[in-house]
Design a protein around this motif. Sequence first.
Motif, PDB file in Angstrom:
ATOM      1  N   ASP A   1       0.824  -1.212   0.000  1.00 19.88           N
ATOM      2  CA  ASP A   1       0.000   0.000   0.000  1.00 19.88           C
ATOM      3  C   ASP A   1       0.861   1.266   0.000  1.00 19.88           C
ATOM      4  OD1 ASP A   1      -2.261  -1.566   0.040  1.00 19.88           O
ATOM      5  OD2 ASP A   1      -2.720  -1.186   2.162  1.00 19.88           O
ATOM      6  N   GLN A   2       2.062   1.165   0.545  1.00 21.42           N
ATOM      7  CA  GLN A   2       2.993   2.298   0.575  1.00 21.42           C
ATOM      8  C   GLN A   2       3.880   2.336  -0.665  1.00 21.42           C
ATOM      9  OE1 GLN A   2       2.983   4.782   2.922  1.00 21.42           O
ATOM     10  NE2 GLN A   2       1.086   3.732   3.458  1.00 21.42           N
ATOM     11  N   GLY A   3       3.625   1.434  -1.604  1.00 25.33           N
ATOM     12  CA  GLY A   3       4.388   1.416  -2.848  1.00 25.33           C
ATOM     13  C   GLY A   3       5.762   0.789  -2.730  1.00 25.33           C
ATOM     14  N   VAL A   4       6.000   0.020  -1.662  1.00 27.15           N
ATOM     15  CA  VAL A   4       7.308  -0.608  -1.449  1.00 27.15           C
ATOM     16  C   VAL A   4       7.391  -1.898  -2.263  1.00 27.15           C
ATOM     17  CG1 VAL A   4       8.847  -1.659   0.253  1.00 27.15           C
ATOM     18  CG2 VAL A   4       7.519   0.387   0.861  1.00 27.15           C
ATOM     19  N   ALA A   5       8.447  -2.015  -3.055  1.00 19.48           N
ATOM     20  CA  ALA A   5       8.728  -3.237  -3.819  1.00 19.48           C
ATOM     21  C   ALA A   5       9.893  -3.953  -3.154  1.00 19.48           C
ATOM     22  CB  ALA A   5       9.065  -2.887  -5.265  1.00 19.48           C
ATOM     23  N   ILE A   6       9.649  -5.157  -2.671  1.00 15.98           N
ATOM     24  CA  ILE A   6      10.673  -5.931  -1.965  1.00 15.98           C
ATOM     25  C   ILE A   6      11.323  -6.904  -2.938  1.00 15.98           C
ATOM     26  CG2 ILE A   6      11.138  -7.561  -0.096  1.00 15.98           C
ATOM     27  CD1 ILE A   6       8.553  -6.448   1.244  1.00 15.98           C
ATOM     28  N   GLU A   7      12.656  -6.901  -2.942  1.00 16.49           N
ATOM     29  CA  GLU A   7      13.408  -7.848  -3.778  1.00 16.49           C
ATOM     30  C   GLU A   7      14.358  -8.630  -2.885  1.00 16.49           C
ATOM     31  OE1 GLU A   7      16.731  -8.024  -7.369  1.00 16.49           O
ATOM     32  OE2 GLU A   7      15.958  -6.073  -6.741  1.00 16.49           O
ATOM     33  N   LEU A   8      14.232  -9.947  -2.905  1.00 13.43           N
ATOM     34  CA  LEU A   8      15.184 -10.810  -2.215  1.00 13.43           C
ATOM     35  C   LEU A   8      16.390 -10.978  -3.129  1.00 13.43           C
ATOM     36  CD1 LEU A   8      15.962 -12.626   0.168  1.00 13.43           C
ATOM     37  CD2 LEU A   8      14.777 -14.499  -1.011  1.00 13.43           C
TER      38      LEU A   8
ATOM     39  N   GLN B   1      13.385   7.034  -2.439  1.00 19.22           N
ATOM     40  CA  GLN B   1      13.043   7.704  -3.690  1.00 19.22           C
ATOM     41  C   GLN B   1      12.366   6.762  -4.682  1.00 19.22           C
ATOM     42  OE1 GLN B   1      13.410  11.020  -3.760  1.00 19.22           O
ATOM     43  NE2 GLN B   1      14.211  10.764  -1.696  1.00 19.22           N
ATOM     44  N   THR B   2      12.884   5.548  -4.800  1.00 15.20           N
ATOM     45  CA  THR B   2      12.327   4.580  -5.749  1.00 15.20           C
ATOM     46  C   THR B   2      11.339   3.617  -5.095  1.00 15.20           C
ATOM     47  OG1 THR B   2      14.087   2.957  -5.387  1.00 15.20           O
ATOM     48  CG2 THR B   2      14.460   4.642  -7.100  1.00 15.20           C
ATOM     49  N   ARG B   3      11.292   3.615  -3.742  1.00 19.32           N
ATOM     50  CA  ARG B   3      10.443   2.728  -2.948  1.00 19.32           C
ATOM     51  C   ARG B   3      10.868   1.262  -3.084  1.00 19.32           C
ATOM     52  NH1 ARG B   3       8.763   5.546   0.691  1.00 19.32           N
ATOM     53  NH2 ARG B   3       6.988   4.256   1.159  1.00 19.32           N
ATOM     54  N   ALA B   4      12.113   1.023  -3.504  1.00 16.24           N
ATOM     55  CA  ALA B   4      12.652  -0.336  -3.643  1.00 16.24           C
ATOM     56  C   ALA B   4      13.364  -0.729  -2.350  1.00 16.24           C
ATOM     57  CB  ALA B   4      13.623  -0.407  -4.808  1.00 16.24           C
ATOM     58  N   CYS B   5      13.083  -1.933  -1.897  1.00 15.92           N
ATOM     59  CA  CYS B   5      13.757  -2.456  -0.703  1.00 15.92           C
ATOM     60  C   CYS B   5      14.457  -3.761  -1.063  1.00 15.92           C
ATOM     61  CB  CYS B   5      12.767  -2.690   0.436  1.00 15.92           C
ATOM     62  SG  CYS B   5      13.596  -3.129   1.979  1.00 15.92           S
TER      63      CYS B   5
ATOM     64  N   ILE C   1      10.864 -12.209   5.439  1.00 12.30           N
ATOM     65  CA  ILE C   1      11.384 -11.248   4.454  1.00 12.30           C
ATOM     66  C   ILE C   1      10.649  -9.915   4.606  1.00 12.30           C
ATOM     67  CG2 ILE C   1      11.710 -10.788   1.990  1.00 12.30           C
ATOM     68  CD1 ILE C   1      13.416 -13.151   3.079  1.00 12.30           C
ATOM     69  N   ASP C   2       9.325  -9.967   4.747  1.00 13.97           N
ATOM     70  CA  ASP C   2       8.530  -8.745   4.916  1.00 13.97           C
ATOM     71  C   ASP C   2       8.920  -8.015   6.200  1.00 13.97           C
ATOM     72  OD1 ASP C   2       7.227  -9.559   2.615  1.00 13.97           O
ATOM     73  OD2 ASP C   2       5.431 -10.256   3.664  1.00 13.97           O
ATOM     74  N   TYR C   3       9.061  -8.763   7.290  1.00 18.25           N
ATOM     75  CA  TYR C   3       9.450  -8.170   8.566  1.00 18.25           C
ATOM     76  C   TYR C   3      10.803  -7.461   8.441  1.00 18.25           C
ATOM     77  CZ  TYR C   3      11.474  -7.798  13.184  1.00 18.25           C
ATOM     78  OH  TYR C   3      12.097  -7.311  14.302  1.00 18.25           O
ATOM     79  N   ALA C   4      11.753  -8.138   7.818  1.00 14.78           N
ATOM     80  CA  ALA C   4      13.097  -7.572   7.653  1.00 14.78           C
ATOM     81  C   ALA C   4      13.035  -6.283   6.843  1.00 14.78           C
ATOM     82  CB  ALA C   4      14.013  -8.589   6.982  1.00 14.78           C
ATOM     83  N   ALA C   5      12.282  -6.304   5.745  1.00 18.37           N
ATOM     84  CA  ALA C   5      12.166  -5.117   4.903  1.00 18.37           C
ATOM     85  C   ALA C   5      11.552  -3.953   5.679  1.00 18.37           C
ATOM     86  CB  ALA C   5      11.320  -5.435   3.667  1.00 18.37           C
ATOM     87  N   ALA C   6      10.550  -4.241   6.498  1.00 20.31           N
ATOM     88  CA  ALA C   6       9.832  -3.178   7.219  1.00 20.31           C
ATOM     89  C   ALA C   6      10.752  -2.348   8.099  1.00 20.31           C
ATOM     90  CB  ALA C   6       8.697  -3.787   8.037  1.00 20.31           C
ATOM     91  N   ASP C   7      11.730  -2.973   8.740  1.00 17.26           N
ATOM     92  CA  ASP C   7      12.623  -2.206   9.619  1.00 17.26           C
ATOM     93  C   ASP C   7      13.453  -1.191   8.834  1.00 17.26           C
ATOM     94  OD1 ASP C   7      11.638  -3.427  11.855  1.00 17.26           O
ATOM     95  OD2 ASP C   7      13.463  -4.544  12.336  1.00 17.26           O
ATOM     96  N   ALA C   8      13.918  -1.551   7.655  1.00 17.91           N
ATOM     97  CA  ALA C   8      14.673  -0.600   6.827  1.00 17.91           C
ATOM     98  C   ALA C   8      13.759   0.508   6.310  1.00 17.91           C
ATOM     99  CB  ALA C   8      15.352  -1.326   5.667  1.00 17.91           C
ATOM    100  N   VAL C   9      12.528   0.142   5.935  1.00 16.01           N
ATOM    101  CA  VAL C   9      11.557   1.137   5.476  1.00 16.01           C
ATOM    102  C   VAL C   9      11.256   2.122   6.602  1.00 16.01           C
ATOM    103  CG1 VAL C   9       9.172   1.487   4.693  1.00 16.01           C
ATOM    104  CG2 VAL C   9      10.549  -0.377   3.727  1.00 16.01           C
ATOM    105  N   LEU C  10      11.047   1.612   7.808  1.00 19.38           N
ATOM    106  CA  LEU C  10      10.739   2.486   8.946  1.00 19.38           C
ATOM    107  C   LEU C  10      11.891   3.429   9.272  1.00 19.38           C
ATOM    108  CD1 LEU C  10       8.814   0.086  11.329  1.00 19.38           C
ATOM    109  CD2 LEU C  10       7.922   2.124  10.176  1.00 19.38           C
ATOM    110  N   ALA C  11      13.119   2.927   9.263  1.00 11.40           N
ATOM    111  CA  ALA C  11      14.267   3.797   9.573  1.00 11.40           C
ATOM    112  C   ALA C  11      14.332   4.969   8.607  1.00 11.40           C
ATOM    113  CB  ALA C  11      15.566   2.990   9.541  1.00 11.40           C
ATOM    114  N   ALA C  12      14.164   4.692   7.324  1.00  8.09           N
ATOM    115  CA  ALA C  12      14.211   5.771   6.324  1.00  8.09           C
ATOM    116  C   ALA C  12      13.010   6.702   6.445  1.00  8.09           C
ATOM    117  CB  ALA C  12      14.263   5.176   4.916  1.00  8.09           C
ATOM    118  N   THR C  13      11.848   6.160   6.749  1.00 12.54           N
ATOM    119  CA  THR C  13      10.637   6.973   6.860  1.00 12.54           C
ATOM    120  C   THR C  13      10.687   7.878   8.085  1.00 12.54           C
ATOM    121  OG1 THR C  13       9.385   5.230   5.737  1.00 12.54           O
ATOM    122  CG2 THR C  13       8.115   6.855   6.991  1.00 12.54           C
ATOM    123  N   LEU C  14      11.253   7.382   9.175  1.00 14.95           N
ATOM    124  CA  LEU C  14      11.326   8.158  10.416  1.00 14.95           C
ATOM    125  C   LEU C  14      12.389   9.247  10.377  1.00 14.95           C
ATOM    126  CD1 LEU C  14      10.913   5.205  12.887  1.00 14.95           C
ATOM    127  CD2 LEU C  14       9.366   7.181  12.720  1.00 14.95           C
TER     128      LEU C  14
END
Length: 188
Positions: free
Chosen positions: A12-19, A76-80, A171-184
């Motif tokens: 929903d936040q436009g985040v694309a997760i790539e393993l 910027q690209t919403r890629a994780c 994988i989703d949990y791991a990505a979320a922490d990096a997304v949160l750090a950048a968002t905060l």
Amino acid sequence: EAARTLRQCLLDQGVAIELIVTGERAIQFLEAAASEPFLGADLETTPATRPPHPRGGLIADTRVTSIRLMQLFNPQTRACAVIDMARTGHAWLARVQWPTLIFHNAKFDLGQLWQVFQTEIPFEDTMLAHRVIHGENVSLASLANNTLGLSISKALQTSDWSREHLLPKQIDYAAADAVLAATLWPYL
């Protein structure tokens, strides 16, 4: 209505997760982000396997861990990128021009990175910034709740990160922490 999954929230936040499972692809991800002002970052670790102590009964240092995942989020690209270090190895780390990485509790993450390659990485720390501004340390979950109004479960933090094939929810949990750090970071 059923509870939304973490993956749904990220999508929903436009985040694309790539393993990422090769060092070359990890390098490509970082090269594409080289001009960005910062990336959100986090690590997931497992206890390191260590040979027994030569004096038998002495206890091994339980603080020593191995990096399983390195997560990097480009706001910027919403890629994780969720980089599986068990599969990529560590050699690629020394071949990268590092942008500024935003961690929560950088002391831990940078200490882990220093164990595998002794290179300084430019960084900022949301936990440290909050402590300087507000005089207290807070968890990432508390900071996300207080700043963004998000309720984040940390239940998977202690899941089995050593399993050969990680679960999609890990994988989703791991990505979320990096997304949160950048968002905060811009709020601090």
